[in-house]
Design a protein around this motif. Structure first.
Motif, short mmCIF file in Angstrom:
data_model
loop_
_atom_site.label_atom_id
_atom_site.label_comp_id
_atom_site.label_asym_id
_atom_site.label_seq_id
_atom_site.Cartn_x
_atom_site.Cartn_y
_atom_site.Cartn_z
N THR A 103 0.79 -1.23 0.00
CA THR A 103 0.00 0.00 0.00
C THR A 103 0.82 1.29 0.00
O THR A 103 0.42 2.30 -0.57
N GLU A 107 -0.02 5.06 -1.39
CA GLU A 107 -0.39 6.00 -0.33
C GLU A 107 0.34 7.34 -0.46
O GLU A 107 -0.24 8.41 -0.29
N TYR A 333 0.14 -10.21 -2.42
CA TYR A 333 -0.78 -9.47 -1.58
C TYR A 333 -2.15 -10.01 -1.84
O TYR A 333 -2.46 -10.40 -2.97
N ARG A 335 -5.00 -8.42 -2.10
CA ARG A 335 -5.90 -7.56 -2.86
C ARG A 335 -5.10 -6.50 -3.61
O ARG A 335 -4.24 -5.84 -3.02
N MET A 337 -4.21 -2.89 -5.45
CA MET A 337 -4.47 -1.53 -4.98
C MET A 337 -5.75 -0.93 -5.53
O MET A 337 -6.46 -0.22 -4.82
N GLN A 340 -8.74 -1.77 -3.41
CA GLN A 340 -8.73 -1.42 -1.98
C GLN A 340 -9.76 -0.32 -1.72
O GLN A 340 -9.84 0.63 -2.49
N TYR A 343 -8.63 3.26 -2.15
CA TYR A 343 -8.11 3.74 -3.44
C TYR A 343 -9.06 3.46 -4.61
O TYR A 343 -8.78 3.84 -5.75
N CYS A 360 -3.32 -12.12 -7.12
CA CYS A 360 -3.75 -12.02 -5.71
C CYS A 360 -4.46 -13.28 -5.23
O CYS A 360 -4.49 -13.56 -4.04
#
Ligand code: PLP
Length: 389
Positions: A103, A107, A333, A335, A337, A340, A343, A360
């Motif tokens: 993330t 971010e 990961y 999920r 980005m 999410q 986002y 994923c």
């Protein structure tokens, strides 16, 4: 490197907890004689903020990777946000970032009021797909609302991204290229270590990264003296040449002296650890190639093997059977980005970045570190093959 400078190893077999996922305790057993005295020295001199170890580490890091300037900061996240700030990235700017990443890579774009544009990754390298990047840049230009300003490329799991392709696109489009090397410090691309493949490289010293401290830490590498000077100012609240002069909006983003001391104790062992990680990866490859998709090993590239990740069907079942067998694993990961909650408004929803979404569901990371004994590696591969069935 002078081999006489390499630490001696103390590996009391029975005591080494080498089935750990990231080997942090085993590494401390091996390098304690080099780390503990460095920490004790800081406790004695008491210069906990910007003490002498910080500058010593910056020189050692710059020498190690061949960059002209190394600027240590308080985390890998700050190592990404500070160069974006130094380049004035903000509202109205589009910053391209892979959807299959941690993330922090996304971010930092939103923290500065810029707009993330999520890019799909290559199915085999797990790194940003240059063809998809070019398409997304064209789409932003066609729409005409945002200025294509920067690309944050991630060296996922320690494998350097395609910097020939990335530099070509960034140069052609007049964009800043930042290498998010949080997972790849110590890796190599065509005989050059990670740190100089993009105009700016950011890394993390989070404990589980290939070069980790015992808290948060990070560094930025660049050959550009002006950018380096801006970064040194930004990490101390935008300080000017006089102590209480403020020349720009900055951060409190210094690396602690204690963390610098720990890293000075560990850095001389990094190459040996990367070699051991590569041997373990080769062993995993050989033992698992028949039952899973094993990671790509492109010619001319040496991964730092932050993670050794395989692709399997029924990934959650495989993970739970491995847990029952006492083997720690992780999902990096679960999920992408663009899906999410925080986002999603910047993405185009389910189905828009199919490679990232598919990975994923199938990705699974096995224990990986430089201190694993052969019998432990064998136990892991046997349990993994059995769990896949
Ligand atoms: C760990 C990581 C970061 C952030 O580093 P911190 O030191 O935890 O702030 C950024 N990007 C990637 C790809 C990472 O894996």
């Amino acid at each position: 490197m002078d081999s006489s400078a390499l630490p001696e190893f103390v590996l009391p077999e029975a005591e080494v907890p080498d089935l750990e996922f990231a080997g942090i305790a085993a590494q401390y057993q091996a390098l304690k004689a080099h780390i503990a005295p460095r920490m004790a020295a800081v406790l004695s001199h008491g210069r906990f903020i910007m003490g002498p170890e910080v500058g010593e580490l910056e020189s050692a890091l710059a020498d190690y990777c061949g960059a002209k300037h190394a600027i240590t900061v308080s985390s890998g996240t700050d190592a990404l946000v500070a160069p974006l700030m130094a380049h004035g990235i903000g509202a109205g700017d589009a910053v391209f970032v892979p959807a299959f990443t941690f993330t922090a890579s996304a971010e930092v774009i939103l923290l500065l009021g810029a707009t993330p544009v999520f890019v799909d990754v290559d199915e085999r390298s797990f790194n940003i797909d240059c063809a998809n990047l070019q398409q997304q840049v064209e789409a932003v230009k066609r729409e005409g609302r945002l200025n294509p300003a920067a690309v944050i490329a991630v060296d996922l799991f320690g494998l350097p991204a395609d910097y020939d392709g990335l530099n070509a696109i960034a140069d052609r489009e007049g964009m800043l290229l930042i290498a998010d090397a949080a997972q790849s410090f110590g890796g190599v691309r065509y005989n050059r270590r990670v740190g100089t493949h993009a105009p700016v490289t950011a890394t993390s010293f989070f404990p589980a990264k290939p070069l980790g401290c015992y808290g948060d830490g990070g560094a930025v590498f660049t050959d550009d003296a002006d950018v380096a000077a801006k970064l040194r100012s930004i990490r101390v609240h935008g300080q000017g040449t006089a102590k209480y002069e403020v020349v720009c909006v900055g951060l409190n983003a210094r690396l602690d002296t204690l963390q610098a001391a720990i890293l000075l104790g560990k850095l001389p062992a990094l190459d040996m650890e990367i070699a051991a990680r590569n041997d373990l990866a080769s062993y995993y490859d050989a033992e698992l190639a028949d039952v899973a998709v094993t990671p790509l090993r492109p010619e001319g590239h040496v991964s730092a093997w932050a993670q050794y990740s395989i692709l399997v069907d029924d990934r959650d079942g495989v993970q739970s059977r491995l847990k029952d067998a006492g083997i720690p694993t992780a999902i990096y990961y679960p999920r992408p980005m663009h899906l999410q909650p925080a986002y999603a408004e910047f993405g185009s929803g389910e189905g828009s970045l199919p490679v990232s979404e598919g990975l994923c569901h199938r990705i699974l990371s096995l224990p990986m570190h430089g201190y694993m004994q052969d019998r432990t590696a064998r136990r892991i591969t046997e349990a993994t093959a059995a769990a896949i069935g």
